[in-house]
Every structure is written in C-alpha cells, then in structure tokens.
Design an enzyme around this catalytic site. Structure first.
Site, PDB file in Angstrom:
ATOM      1  N   ARG A 136      14.285 112.358  82.472  1.00  0.00           N
ATOM      2  CA  ARG A 136      13.249 112.814  81.536  1.00  0.00           C
ATOM      3  C   ARG A 136      13.872 112.984  80.164  1.00  0.00           C
ATOM      4  O   ARG A 136      15.078 112.841  80.013  1.00  0.00           O
ATOM      5  CB  ARG A 136      12.622 114.122  82.037  1.00  0.00           C
ATOM      6  CG  ARG A 136      13.679 115.077  82.556  1.00  0.00           C
ATOM      7  CD  ARG A 136      13.607 116.486  82.162  1.00  0.00           C
ATOM      8  NE  ARG A 136      13.373 116.757  80.779  1.00  0.00           N
ATOM      9  CZ  ARG A 136      14.327 116.898  79.855  1.00  0.00           C
ATOM     10  NH1 ARG A 136      15.622 116.735  80.141  1.00  0.00           N
ATOM     11  NH2 ARG A 136      14.010 117.186  78.607  1.00  0.00           N
ATOM     12  N   GLY A 137      13.018 113.312  79.183  1.00  0.00           N
ATOM     13  CA  GLY A 137      13.518 113.417  77.806  1.00  0.00           C
ATOM     14  C   GLY A 137      13.329 112.059  77.147  1.00  0.00           C
ATOM     15  O   GLY A 137      13.699 111.025  77.729  1.00  0.00           O
ATOM     16  N   ALA A 138      12.766 112.059  75.938  1.00  0.00           N
ATOM     17  CA  ALA A 138      12.316 110.804  75.334  1.00  0.00           C
ATOM     18  C   ALA A 138      13.395 109.703  75.263  1.00  0.00           C
ATOM     19  O   ALA A 138      13.181 108.593  75.759  1.00  0.00           O
ATOM     20  CB  ALA A 138      11.718 111.089  73.960  1.00  0.00           C
ATOM     21  N   ARG A 174       4.697 107.464  82.461  1.00  0.00           N
ATOM     22  CA  ARG A 174       4.409 108.654  81.642  1.00  0.00           C
ATOM     23  C   ARG A 174       3.922 108.172  80.268  1.00  0.00           C
ATOM     24  O   ARG A 174       4.501 107.229  79.705  1.00  0.00           O
ATOM     25  CB  ARG A 174       5.675 109.528  81.467  1.00  0.00           C
ATOM     26  CG  ARG A 174       6.133 110.197  82.762  1.00  0.00           C
ATOM     27  CD  ARG A 174       7.200 111.238  82.503  1.00  0.00           C
ATOM     28  NE  ARG A 174       6.664 112.446  81.916  1.00  0.00           N
ATOM     29  CZ  ARG A 174       7.429 113.428  81.408  1.00  0.00           C
ATOM     30  NH1 ARG A 174       8.748 113.315  81.416  1.00  0.00           N
ATOM     31  NH2 ARG A 174       6.866 114.507  80.903  1.00  0.00           N
ATOM     32  N   GLN A 200      12.661 123.420  81.899  1.00  0.00           N
ATOM     33  CA  GLN A 200      13.747 122.587  81.364  1.00  0.00           C
ATOM     34  C   GLN A 200      14.689 123.410  80.483  1.00  0.00           C
ATOM     35  O   GLN A 200      15.869 123.076  80.363  1.00  0.00           O
ATOM     36  CB  GLN A 200      13.187 121.424  80.527  1.00  0.00           C
ATOM     37  CG  GLN A 200      12.442 120.373  81.317  1.00  0.00           C
ATOM     38  CD  GLN A 200      10.955 120.647  81.342  1.00  0.00           C
ATOM     39  OE1 GLN A 200      10.532 121.800  81.372  1.00  0.00           O
ATOM     40  NE2 GLN A 200      10.145 119.612  81.346  1.00  0.00           N
ATOM     41  N   ASP A 242       8.788 113.824  71.311  1.00  0.00           N
ATOM     42  CA  ASP A 242       8.486 112.678  72.176  1.00  0.00           C
ATOM     43  C   ASP A 242       7.799 111.557  71.416  1.00  0.00           C
ATOM     44  O   ASP A 242       7.856 110.396  71.824  1.00  0.00           O
ATOM     45  CB  ASP A 242       7.600 113.122  73.348  1.00  0.00           C
ATOM     46  CG  ASP A 242       8.451 113.801  74.395  1.00  0.00           C
ATOM     47  OD1 ASP A 242       8.832 114.958  74.188  1.00  0.00           O
ATOM     48  OD2 ASP A 242       8.790 113.135  75.404  1.00  0.00           O
ATOM     49  N   ASN A 281       5.784 117.330  71.161  1.00  0.00           N
ATOM     50  CA  ASN A 281       6.948 117.788  71.936  1.00  0.00           C
ATOM     51  C   ASN A 281       6.437 118.701  73.044  1.00  0.00           C
ATOM     52  O   ASN A 281       5.231 118.942  73.177  1.00  0.00           O
ATOM     53  CB  ASN A 281       7.959 118.504  71.030  1.00  0.00           C
ATOM     54  CG  ASN A 281       9.285 118.729  71.744  1.00  0.00           C
ATOM     55  OD1 ASN A 281       9.847 117.789  72.306  1.00  0.00           O
ATOM     56  ND2 ASN A 281       9.782 119.945  71.774  1.00  0.00           N
ATOM     57  N   LYS A 282       7.349 119.191  73.843  1.00  0.00           N
ATOM     58  CA  LYS A 282       7.010 120.010  75.007  1.00  0.00           C
ATOM     59  C   LYS A 282       5.997 121.095  74.678  1.00  0.00           C
ATOM     60  O   LYS A 282       6.083 121.724  73.618  1.00  0.00           O
ATOM     61  CB  LYS A 282       8.305 120.619  75.552  1.00  0.00           C
ATOM     62  CG  LYS A 282       8.180 121.464  76.783  1.00  0.00           C
ATOM     63  CD  LYS A 282       7.437 120.796  77.923  1.00  0.00           C
ATOM     64  CE  LYS A 282       8.007 119.450  78.345  1.00  0.00           C
ATOM     65  NZ  LYS A 282       7.086 118.689  79.220  1.00  0.00           N
TER      66      LYS A 282
HETATM   67  O1  MRU Z   1       8.577 116.538  79.963  1.00  0.00           O
HETATM   68  P1  MRU Z   1       9.959 116.293  79.431  1.00  0.00           P
HETATM   69  O2  MRU Z   1      10.991 117.179  80.037  1.00  0.00           O
HETATM   70  O3  MRU Z   1      10.339 114.837  79.490  1.00  0.00           O
HETATM   71  O4  MRU Z   1       9.831 116.685  77.908  1.00  0.00           O
HETATM   72  C1  MRU Z   1      10.954 116.496  77.084  1.00  0.00           C
HETATM   73  C2  MRU Z   1      10.796 117.067  75.745  1.00  0.00           C
HETATM   74  O5  MRU Z   1       9.779 117.613  75.388  1.00  0.00           O
HETATM   75  C3  MRU Z   1      11.958 116.890  74.804  1.00  0.00           C
HETATM   76  O6  MRU Z   1      12.014 117.922  73.874  1.00  0.00           O
HETATM   77  C4  MRU Z   1      11.801 115.558  74.057  1.00  0.00           C
HETATM   78  O7  MRU Z   1      11.644 114.513  74.951  1.00  0.00           O
HETATM   79  C5  MRU Z   1      12.928 115.281  73.153  1.00  0.00           C
HETATM   80  S1  MRU Z   1      14.363 114.851  74.026  1.00  0.00           S
HETATM   81  C6  MRU Z   1      15.631 114.525  72.955  1.00  0.00           C
END
Ligand code: MRU
Length: 356
Positions: free
Chosen positions: A46-48, A89, A196, A237, A247-248
C-alpha cells in the site's frame, strides 16, 4: 534500516506483508497477477508510490506467460492485464501511472519479438523502482530545509519506507532532517481504521531511531492547542492541477486544525502523484472500503452493534487553500495553485494518458 517494501527477486515480486506489522516482518513472494491484485486490495502492499511499482510489476506478471509471438494477441492480453490491475484500488494515481508506464514501454517496442517486449516491460518496472529511490531522497532534501532543529512534526497514516520503495515522502523529510543532525520529535496519528500510523509509521520510525510518539487520532487538536506541534507533514495519493490533495481519511481534519492554530501544513509527494488532467479535487475518486474495517478493530474485535450503519471512505481531499506548501522531487511549491504547480514542472506533463 535496510528494508525494501517491494522489489523483483528470483523472478517474483517480493513484498513486505504490511498486514503482519508491527508484530512480524514477513516477506511474500508473488508470481501471479491475481495474487498481486489481492495483495493490493487487502493492503499487504500500500502507499501511493509502492502501488505504482506493484501495478507495473502486476501487469508484467499478467503477460509474462503469454506463449504467442504476435503483437495483436499480446496486446489484447496486455490490455486485459492493465484493466484488471487498475480495478484493484481507485485513488492513488501512481497505480495508474505504473500501469501506463509498462504499457507504453510495450507499445513503443511493438515491432520487437514478444520475448523482447516482455523484457522491456520488466526493465521499465525496475526503472520505476529505481526512480522512486531517487525521488524520495530529493523530497527529503528539499523538505528537510523546512524543519528547524528541535521541531515537532505531526504526521498521519504512513508515507514512509513502507509506502514507497525504501525511504518515504513525508517520513523521508524527517529522515533527511535527522541525518543532518537535527533533533526532530514525531507525533504519529494512529490512523483509524487500519492503523497505518501506529502499526507502520511508528514501527519504521522507531526502528530508524527517530523519537516517535503514537497518539490517538483525536489527540491532534489538543496537542496543537498546547503548542506541542510545529509542523504537520502528510503524503498524498493524488494531487489535482490546482493542488487539491487526496490523502488518508483524517488528513483534512489536520489541515483545518493547522489553519486554526496557525501551524504550517505540508504535503510531500513525487511528480508521479500529480494528476494534472484533473482541474481540482472534486474529480478525484475516493475509495470506499468495507464497513467491517470500521465496525471491527483490524477486522477482528467488533466495536459496533450488529447491523449498525457505518461508512468507510479511505481518503479525503484537502483543498489547496489549506496547504502551506507541497514538497516534491522537483522542489517546494509554496502556496500551491495552478500557476505555481505548472512553474515547478516547467511544462512537463505526466506521461500517462488514462486514469482507470
Ligand atoms: O490506504 P493506504 O494505506 O494505501 O493510504 C496511504 C496514504 O494515504 C499515504 O499517505 C499516501 O499513499 C502517500 S504514501 C507516500
């Protein structure tokens, strides 16, 4: 800490299974596109930026066993693989960017034998991985200039090693500042519902020797009111052309709090997270996830009455007016807006053409 979130090893995609952290550091070797799709869906990876690499490798896995030698047949298989991985996703633009990159590499080599096309695609996916390593360090270098020695930084979710290849965006800024000898204190919001912040950010910051304190999400306001937070830094993201940033879920709360308390609110993200075809954040598709992630703690202990209504948007959109600056691998965009974003990218647009 010498760990890699995702890589190519022994002809398989190797990922850290992030659902097992912080209790156990477990690696998974994946050699089927369907398994990688599932790993993305359940957020083992996970994470962009990490999703960009995963998507590129996923499309490659989807075509690597194609036994024909004709481009039209290969191209049909490629499109099917791209569509499938794109369905995992919806929000992180990096995922679509990764898909587009490997598809473009195949297309550009469509006169070559299929074996060669496949090789080129794998090389392109590896290139994405190498590029992320560099761009996160650039983000770290630029962003660390914004942190004074002794700063307290609050962050949300995980925009660190585990969201990228090996360094991070928001946490990369903190790692770079620490490397320069600045003493930095970090408050990590636990980040309900999937935690997270506590499971992943606290884990990697602690392992890296950074002074990190976990807080429940609803503690942020009182910390700010008490003068305990100097700066907030979050990842992203997807960032629209005017700087509105997805973002989250919970990031918007922090941005609003920062404005009230006059605290700088920064977003850190590479160029591949910008979706310059989107005028503003209203066009960003926010992923809606299973209600059980909210009604149960980590999908186990039930914390709501059976049948109670619950919604679970995974992201929110922070309007650019609330963002003090976006820290990118090309430099810092202060007062993000269409003009300032265009200026930093000097007319370069993202290479990808479609979103999903
Ligand atoms: O749902 P996730 O855990 O994939 O969400 C991730 C985030 O919101 C991060 O902050 C974002 O992807 C930036 S990662 C460098």
């Amino acid at each position: 800490m010498d760990i890699r979130t995702i890589g190519w090893k022994n002809n398989k995609v190797r990922i850290i299974d992030q659902t097992k952290l912080p209790q156990r550091l477990v690696y998974l070797d994946i050699d089927k596109m369907e398994d990688l799709w599932q790993a993305i869906k359940v957020m083992q990876v996970r994470g962009a930026p990490a999703l960009g690499a995963a998507a590129a490798l996923g499309v490659y896995l989807g075509v690597r066993n194609y036994s024909g030698s004709d481009w039209p047949g290969f191209c049909r298989k490629l499109n099917a693989a791209a569509k499938y991985i794109a369905s995992s996703r919806p929000t992180a633009i990096n995922l679509f960017w990764g898909i587009e990159k490997v598809c473009a590499a195949a297309q550009e080599n469509n006169k070559q034998p299929v074996v060669k096309i496949k090789q080129t695609m794998l090389e392109e996916a590896k290139k994405i991985i190498r590029a992320d390593v560099c761009s996160c360090r650039k983000i770290g270098d630029y962003g660390s200039r914004l942190l004074k020695p002794g700063s307290s930084v609050l962050t949300i979710c995980n925009a660190g090693i585990l969201a990228t290849i090996d360094y991070g965006t928001a946490l990369g800024v903190i790692y770079s500042a620490c490397k320069q000898g600045k003493k930095i204190r970090v408050f990590s919001c636990e980040t309900r519902p999937l935690l997270q912040g506590s499971r992943l950010s606290c884990w990697e910051l602690y392992k890296q020797g950074v002074d990190v304190t976990m807080i429940a999400d609803n503690t942020a306001a009182s910390l700010m009111a008490g003068g305990k937070v100097d700066v907030v830094i979050a990842g992203a993201d997807r960032i629209a052309a005017n700087g509105d940033s997805a973002n989250k879920i919970g990031t918007l709360n922090l941005a609003v709090l920062c404005r009230y308390h006059r605290i700088p609110f920064y977003i850190a993200a590479p160029q591949s997270t910008f979706d310059l075809k989107l005028k503003n954040g209203r066009g960003i598709k926010v992923e809606m996830r299973d209600r059980q992630e909210v009604t149960k703690i980590l999908l186990k202990k039930t914390v709501a009455p059976e049948g109670a209504a619950a919604i679970n948007p995974a992201f929110d959109i922070t309007p650019h007016e609330l963002i003090s600056a976006i820290i990118t691998d090309k430099g810092i965009i202060r007062m993000p807006c269409v003009k300032n974003i265009r200026r930093i990218f000097k007319g370069e647009t993202n290479a990808f053409k479609r979103n999903r």
